[in-house]
Scaffold this motif. Sequence first.
Motif, PDB file in Angstrom:
ATOM      1  N   ARG A   6     -12.814  -7.720   4.112  1.00 10.10           N
ATOM      2  CA  ARG A   6     -11.607  -6.943   4.355  1.00 10.10           C
ATOM      3  C   ARG A   6     -10.345  -7.643   3.829  1.00 10.10           C
ATOM      4  NH1 ARG A   6     -10.133  -3.410   8.524  1.00 10.10           N
ATOM      5  NH2 ARG A   6     -12.066  -3.903   9.661  1.00 10.10           N
ATOM      6  N   PHE A   7     -10.142  -8.903   4.241  1.00 17.16           N
ATOM      7  CA  PHE A   7      -8.882  -9.572   3.938  1.00 17.16           C
ATOM      8  C   PHE A   7      -8.770  -9.973   2.467  1.00 17.16           C
ATOM      9  CE2 PHE A   7      -9.491 -10.354   8.538  1.00 17.16           C
ATOM     10  CZ  PHE A   7      -8.380  -9.672   8.986  1.00 17.16           C
ATOM     11  N   VAL A   8      -9.860 -10.400   1.861  1.00 19.98           N
ATOM     12  CA  VAL A   8      -9.789 -10.746   0.442  1.00 19.98           C
ATOM     13  C   VAL A   8      -9.582  -9.488  -0.389  1.00 19.98           C
ATOM     14  CG1 VAL A   8     -12.289 -10.630  -0.001  1.00 19.98           C
ATOM     15  CG2 VAL A   8     -10.841 -12.106  -1.397  1.00 19.98           C
ATOM     16  N   THR A   9     -10.126  -8.368   0.050  1.00 20.55           N
ATOM     17  CA  THR A   9      -9.911  -7.110  -0.667  1.00 20.55           C
ATOM     18  C   THR A   9      -8.453  -6.685  -0.578  1.00 20.55           C
ATOM     19  OG1 THR A   9     -12.187  -6.370  -0.286  1.00 20.55           O
ATOM     20  CG2 THR A   9     -10.562  -4.679  -0.803  1.00 20.55           C
ATOM     21  N   GLN A  10      -7.851  -6.843   0.587  1.00 16.61           N
ATOM     22  CA  GLN A  10      -6.436  -6.515   0.727  1.00 16.61           C
ATOM     23  C   GLN A  10      -5.575  -7.377  -0.196  1.00 16.61           C
ATOM     24  OE1 GLN A  10      -5.591  -6.934   4.910  1.00 16.61           O
ATOM     25  NE2 GLN A  10      -6.911  -5.206   5.483  1.00 16.61           N
ATOM     26  N   LYS A  11      -5.912  -8.653  -0.275  1.00 16.60           N
ATOM     27  CA  LYS A  11      -5.169  -9.565  -1.160  1.00 16.60           C
ATOM     28  C   LYS A  11      -5.358  -9.177  -2.624  1.00 16.60           C
ATOM     29  CE  LYS A  11      -3.462 -13.081  -0.051  1.00 16.60           C
ATOM     30  NZ  LYS A  11      -2.069 -13.452   0.339  1.00 16.60           N
ATOM     31  N   LEU A  12      -6.568  -8.804  -2.988  1.00 20.16           N
ATOM     32  CA  LEU A  12      -6.830  -8.401  -4.374  1.00 20.16           C
ATOM     33  C   LEU A  12      -6.150  -7.078  -4.703  1.00 20.16           C
ATOM     34  CD1 LEU A  12     -10.560  -9.497  -4.605  1.00 20.16           C
ATOM     35  CD2 LEU A  12      -8.691 -10.366  -6.036  1.00 20.16           C
ATOM     36  N   CYS A  13      -6.031  -6.191  -3.725  1.00 23.12           N
ATOM     37  CA  CYS A  13      -5.280  -4.947  -3.937  1.00 23.12           C
ATOM     38  C   CYS A  13      -3.808  -5.264  -4.216  1.00 23.12           C
ATOM     39  CB  CYS A  13      -5.393  -4.042  -2.709  1.00 23.12           C
ATOM     40  SG  CYS A  13      -6.990  -3.236  -2.516  1.00 23.12           S
ATOM     41  N   PHE A  14      -3.282  -6.206  -3.466  1.00 24.04           N
ATOM     42  CA  PHE A  14      -1.897  -6.656  -3.702  1.00 24.04           C
ATOM     43  C   PHE A  14      -1.749  -7.224  -5.109  1.00 24.04           C
ATOM     44  CE2 PHE A  14      -0.097 -11.085  -3.550  1.00 24.04           C
ATOM     45  CZ  PHE A  14       1.156 -10.750  -4.049  1.00 24.04           C
ATOM     46  N   LEU A  15      -2.667  -8.067  -5.522  1.00 24.02           N
ATOM     47  CA  LEU A  15      -2.570  -8.697  -6.843  1.00 24.02           C
ATOM     48  C   LEU A  15      -2.730  -7.671  -7.959  1.00 24.02           C
ATOM     49  CD1 LEU A  15      -4.613 -11.943  -6.103  1.00 24.02           C
ATOM     50  CD2 LEU A  15      -2.129 -11.756  -6.396  1.00 24.02           C
ATOM     51  N   ALA A  16      -3.626  -6.714  -7.773  1.00 21.56           N
ATOM     52  CA  ALA A  16      -3.798  -5.659  -8.771  1.00 21.56           C
ATOM     53  C   ALA A  16      -2.534  -4.817  -8.879  1.00 21.56           C
ATOM     54  CB  ALA A  16      -4.993  -4.777  -8.409  1.00 21.56           C
ATOM     55  N   SER A  17      -1.932  -4.476  -7.741  1.00 18.22           N
ATOM     56  CA  SER A  17      -0.704  -3.676  -7.755  1.00 18.22           C
ATOM     57  C   SER A  17       0.454  -4.455  -8.370  1.00 18.22           C
ATOM     58  CB  SER A  17      -0.342  -3.225  -6.336  1.00 18.22           C
ATOM     59  OG  SER A  17      -0.051  -4.335  -5.498  1.00 18.22           O
ATOM     60  N   LEU A  18       0.463  -5.773  -8.176  1.00 16.85           N
ATOM     61  CA  LEU A  18       1.504  -6.605  -8.781  1.00 16.85           C
ATOM     62  C   LEU A  18       1.355  -6.644 -10.292  1.00 16.85           C
ATOM     63  CD1 LEU A  18       3.890  -8.555  -8.543  1.00 16.85           C
ATOM     64  CD2 LEU A  18       2.255 -10.414  -8.150  1.00 16.85           C
ATOM     65  N   VAL A  19       0.127  -6.766 -10.773  1.00 15.73           N
ATOM     66  CA  VAL A  19      -0.120  -6.755 -12.213  1.00 15.73           C
ATOM     67  C   VAL A  19       0.388  -5.456 -12.834  1.00 15.73           C
ATOM     68  CG1 VAL A  19      -1.917  -6.619 -13.993  1.00 15.73           C
ATOM     69  CG2 VAL A  19      -2.045  -8.373 -12.218  1.00 15.73           C
TER      70      VAL A  19
END
Length: 234
Positions: A97-110
Motif C-alpha cells: 500500500r505505502f510504496v504504491t502511494q509513494k510511487l503514485c506521487f513520483l509518477a505524478s511528479l514526473v
Amino acid sequence: MSERILQIFNSFHDFLSNEEELREEIRFNVRDLEKSCRDILMILQNIHNENNLEENIIVSEYCAKARVIFEDVRKSYELLAKAVPKDQYYRFHDHWRFVTQKLCFLASLVIYLEIKVLVTKETVAAMLGVKNNREDGFHLDLEDFLMGLLQLSTELSRFAVNSVTNGDYNRPIEIARFVNELNVGFRLLNFKNDNLRKRFDSLKYSIKKIEEVVYDLSIRGLKPSSCPAAQETE
C-alpha cells in the motif's frame, strides 16, 4: 493424540507454512519496489538543487532517468501480481500500500515536470505496470492514487519555495495555479475515508505555503506580469 486430531492440526500446519512462504515472497517483491522508489526519489530530489531550476532541459533529464527505473518497477509489480492469489488482492494489500502511494506521487511528479498537467489514474497504472480497474486483476487502488496526488502537493509547495530561492519567479505562479486546481478537484469528493480526509489537510497547508510565496513575490515587485501558465489559461 488421536489420528483424527493429528490430521486436523497437520493440515493447519501446512496452511500456515504455505501462508508464510507466500507472504515472504510478497515481502521480497515489495522490497524491490521500495528500492526502486528510493532510487527514483533520489533522482527527482535534484530538481531542488541550486542553478537547476531555470534549465528545463536538466529537469527533463531527471525525468528521463526516473522513467528508466520505472521499468524495474513494472517488472516488480509483474512478479507481485503473479505471487498474489486471484481474488486475494485486498487480503495482502497492506504489504504494498505505502510504496504504491509513494510511487503514485513520483509518477505524478514526473508527469507534472514534463508537461505541467495532472496525471490520470490510467497513466499512473500504466507507468507502474498494473491494471487500472479492479475487475481486471492486480490493479491500482483509487485510494493509493489519491494519496499519491496529495503527496505531490506537498512536494510542489517545497519546489515553489526553492524556485524563488534560485531566482525562478515564474514557477511558483504555475505551481499555485496547478495546486489550486487540484484542491478544487479534491473538494468535489465526499471524504468518508479517514486516511484521505486526514491527508487532505496537508493540501490546505501546501496551498497556504504557496500563496505566501506568491504574495511575497507580489509585495517585493518580483511577481511576473505574465507567465506561460497565465497565458495558457486566458
